[in-house]
Write an enzyme that holds these catalytic residues in place. Structure first.
Site, PDB file in Angstrom:
ATOM      1  N   LYS A 218      24.010  -6.719  48.352  1.00 20.57           N
ATOM      2  CA  LYS A 218      25.121  -7.590  47.601  1.00 20.57           C
ATOM      3  C   LYS A 218      25.043  -8.803  46.969  1.00 20.57           C
ATOM      4  O   LYS A 218      24.372  -9.299  47.280  1.00 20.57           O
ATOM      5  CB  LYS A 218      26.218  -7.359  49.265  1.00 20.57           C
ATOM      6  CG  LYS A 218      28.047  -7.807  48.609  1.00 20.57           C
ATOM      7  CD  LYS A 218      28.489  -8.271  50.055  1.00 20.57           C
ATOM      8  CE  LYS A 218      29.569  -8.751  50.745  1.00 20.57           C
ATOM      9  NZ  LYS A 218      29.767 -10.084  49.977  1.00 20.57           N
TER      10      LYS A 218
ATOM     11  N   LYS B  25      20.223 -12.533  48.016  1.00 18.11           N
ATOM     12  CA  LYS B  25      18.203 -12.178  47.278  1.00 18.11           C
ATOM     13  C   LYS B  25      17.776 -12.884  46.629  1.00 18.11           C
ATOM     14  O   LYS B  25      16.606 -13.023  46.845  1.00 18.11           O
ATOM     15  CB  LYS B  25      18.925 -10.455  46.393  1.00 18.11           C
ATOM     16  CG  LYS B  25      19.706 -10.140  47.084  1.00 18.11           C
ATOM     17  CD  LYS B  25      20.528  -8.740  46.319  1.00 18.11           C
ATOM     18  CE  LYS B  25      21.009  -9.497  44.571  1.00 18.11           C
ATOM     19  NZ  LYS B  25      22.492  -9.947  45.444  1.00 18.11           N
TER      20      LYS B  25
ATOM     21  N   LYS C 275      23.946 -13.375  36.183  1.00 14.29           N
ATOM     22  CA  LYS C 275      23.482 -15.003  36.863  1.00 14.29           C
ATOM     23  C   LYS C 275      22.748 -15.824  36.440  1.00 14.29           C
ATOM     24  O   LYS C 275      23.229 -17.092  36.274  1.00 14.29           O
ATOM     25  CB  LYS C 275      24.361 -14.541  38.148  1.00 14.29           C
ATOM     26  CG  LYS C 275      25.835 -14.757  39.631  1.00 14.29           C
ATOM     27  CD  LYS C 275      25.538 -15.305  40.280  1.00 14.29           C
ATOM     28  CE  LYS C 275      25.032 -13.968  41.759  1.00 14.29           C
ATOM     29  NZ  LYS C 275      24.998 -15.108  42.636  1.00 14.29           N
TER      30      LYS C 275
ATOM     31  N   ASP D 263      25.618  -4.254  44.093  1.00 12.13           N
ATOM     32  CA  ASP D 263      26.750  -4.204  44.613  1.00 12.13           C
ATOM     33  C   ASP D 263      27.115  -2.772  44.008  1.00 12.13           C
ATOM     34  O   ASP D 263      28.280  -1.626  44.155  1.00 12.13           O
ATOM     35  CB  ASP D 263      28.155  -5.144  44.025  1.00 12.13           C
ATOM     36  CG  ASP D 263      27.702  -6.393  45.583  1.00 12.13           C
ATOM     37  OD1 ASP D 263      28.977  -6.170  45.349  1.00 12.13           O
ATOM     38  OD2 ASP D 263      26.684  -7.166  44.563  1.00 12.13           O
TER      39      ASP D 263
HETATM   40  P1  ADP Z   1      22.216 -13.610  46.138  1.00 17.42           P
HETATM   41  O1  ADP Z   1      21.288 -13.568  44.697  1.00 17.42           O
HETATM   42  O2  ADP Z   1      22.205 -12.614  46.307  1.00 17.42           O
HETATM   43  O3  ADP Z   1      23.691 -13.708  45.057  1.00 17.42           O
HETATM   44  P2  ADP Z   1      21.834 -16.366  46.973  1.00 17.42           P
HETATM   45  O4  ADP Z   1      20.302 -16.127  47.072  1.00 17.42           O
HETATM   46  O5  ADP Z   1      22.134 -17.098  45.368  1.00 17.42           O
HETATM   47  O6  ADP Z   1      22.132 -14.871  46.716  1.00 17.42           O
HETATM   48  O7  ADP Z   1      21.981 -16.889  47.947  1.00 17.42           O
HETATM   49  C1  ADP Z   1      23.727 -17.459  47.917  1.00 17.42           C
HETATM   50  C2  ADP Z   1      23.468 -18.432  48.861  1.00 17.42           C
HETATM   51  O8  ADP Z   1      23.443 -18.355  50.496  1.00 17.42           O
HETATM   52  C3  ADP Z   1      23.112 -19.773  48.234  1.00 17.42           C
HETATM   53  O9  ADP Z   1      23.652 -20.463  47.961  1.00 17.42           O
HETATM   54  C4  ADP Z   1      21.577 -19.762  49.348  1.00 17.42           C
HETATM   55  O10 ADP Z   1      21.343 -21.370  49.288  1.00 17.42           O
HETATM   56  C5  ADP Z   1      22.704 -19.733  50.030  1.00 17.42           C
HETATM   57  N1  ADP Z   1      21.418 -18.803  51.243  1.00 17.42           N
HETATM   58  C6  ADP Z   1      20.933 -17.939  50.840  1.00 17.42           C
HETATM   59  N2  ADP Z   1      20.078 -17.605  53.147  1.00 17.42           N
HETATM   60  C7  ADP Z   1      20.081 -18.519  53.123  1.00 17.42           C
HETATM   61  C8  ADP Z   1      20.192 -18.636  54.660  1.00 17.42           C
HETATM   62  N3  ADP Z   1      19.057 -17.866  55.436  1.00 17.42           N
HETATM   63  N4  ADP Z   1      20.338 -20.270  54.795  1.00 17.42           N
HETATM   64  C9  ADP Z   1      21.294 -21.020  54.770  1.00 17.42           C
HETATM   65  N5  ADP Z   1      21.953 -20.343  53.241  1.00 17.42           N
HETATM   66  C10 ADP Z   1      21.464 -19.563  52.468  1.00 17.42           C
HETATM   67 MG    MG Z   2      20.814 -13.736  42.952  1.00 14.53          MG
END
Ligand code: ADP
Ligand code: MG
Length: 272
Positions: A9, A14, A40, A126
């Site tokens: 999601k 990720k 993104k 998603d």
């Molecule tokens: P996605 O790639 O799935 O869209 P992101 O990797 O960009 O998601 O993460 C979304 C947010 O969650 C970021 O701000 C990231 O720093 C935070 N985040 C991800 N994993 C953790 C974790 N284990 N602990 C704290 N914050 C986290």
């Molecule tokens: Mg991402």
């Protein structure tokens, strides 16, 4: 060469997990390429130290296709990691899934990614539309990891991705390689994820704690591996990288009905 993908999601973690795993693998001596497949464009931000300004689709828009060179779309990140962002359409125009298809085909044509030990596709999960299913459907990635917390909607996306893998596993060698738990500190979260993984005929390869060091490192445009290499969180990512490298637990998943998913959350997500 290992060809893996992280699905899940939007916002589940990720790209953060992928970048930390890529950084860890590079420190373990592996040549890694991370390919962001999310409009993104921020998959490789922590590896590059800045947002990628030259995505594959940006180049497709601004250059003749025959004039695009490998160096236009392939960038050097932390410790020799190779970083690529597929990019996306201008907001409100065109189809993001279609963009992924164009980008991956162009990378093929350019032979842009060669001589690596592992390629990691970081894919928005998603919507498992044609474009976002491309890494699974066309055999770009064979070992698929799904990142999920214990929240219902994240499990819902994970279960949908399992359905996509199951469909394409019939005629290809794509397999579910495990669930990566990324904690949101919901009640009974680890036990719930263990049970969810088992129902899907896979395993929980890691349970990554929620830790503010991840956010602090991100604010410095770094992975935890760079910002706090001796931290417990860095150790978790190192272990996950090793486990991914050695993982042979690849299965055809058995997705569950939505009602069963709801029941799981109901049973595990209590106060105690
Ligand atoms: P996605 O790639 O799935 O869209 P992101 O990797 O960009 O998601 O993460 C979304 C947010 O969650 C970021 O701000 C990231 O720093 C935070 N985040 C991800 N994993 C953790 C974790 N284990 N602990 C704290 N914050 C986290
Ligand atoms: Mg991402």
């Amino acid at each position: 060469m290992k060809k893996i993908a992280f699905y899940g999601k939007g916002g589940i973690g990720k790209s953060t997990t992928a970048s930390n795993v890529s950084a860890a693998l590079s420190l373990l001596g592996k040549k890694v390429c991370q390919i962001g497949c999310d409009p993104k464009n921020d998959s490789t931000r922590l590896l590059l130290g800045h947002i990628c300004k030259e995505t594959v689709l940006d180049k497709v828009r601004t250059k003749e296709i025959d004039e695009i060179e490998v160096g236009d779309v392939v960038h050097q990140g932390f410790n020799g990691t190779i970083c690529v962002e597929a990019g996306g359409p201008e907001p409100g125009v065109g189809c993001a899934g279609r963009g992924i298809i164009v980008a991956l085909q162009l990378l093929d044509r350019l032979h842009a990614v060669t001589d690596v030990d592992l390629t990691l596709y970081d894919v928005l999960g998603d919507v498992v539309c044609g474009g976002f299913a491309m890494p699974i459907r066309e055999g770009y990635a064979t070992d698929i990891y799904v990142v999920s917390s214990g929240e219902l909607m994240s499990l819902y996306a994970a279960n949908n991705i399992a359905k996509g893998i199951r469909r394409f596993a019939v005629r290809g060698n794509v397999r579910l390689a495990g669930i990566i738990g990324n904690s949101r500190n919901t009640p009974g979260e680890k036990e719930l994820l263990l049970e969810f993984a088992s129902k899907l005929n896979t395993h929980l390869i890691a349970f990554v704690p929620r830790n503010k060091i991840v956010n602090i490192a991100e604010n410095q445009k770094q992975t935890v591996l760079q910002y706090a290499p001796d931290s417990d969180q860095a150790k978790v990512y190192f272990k996950l990288a090793e486990d991914i490298w050695n993982n042979e637990n690849l299965t055809v998943p058995t997705p569950i009905a939505f009602e069963e998913l709801e029941k799981l959350v109901e049973d595990y997500g209590t106060e105690n």
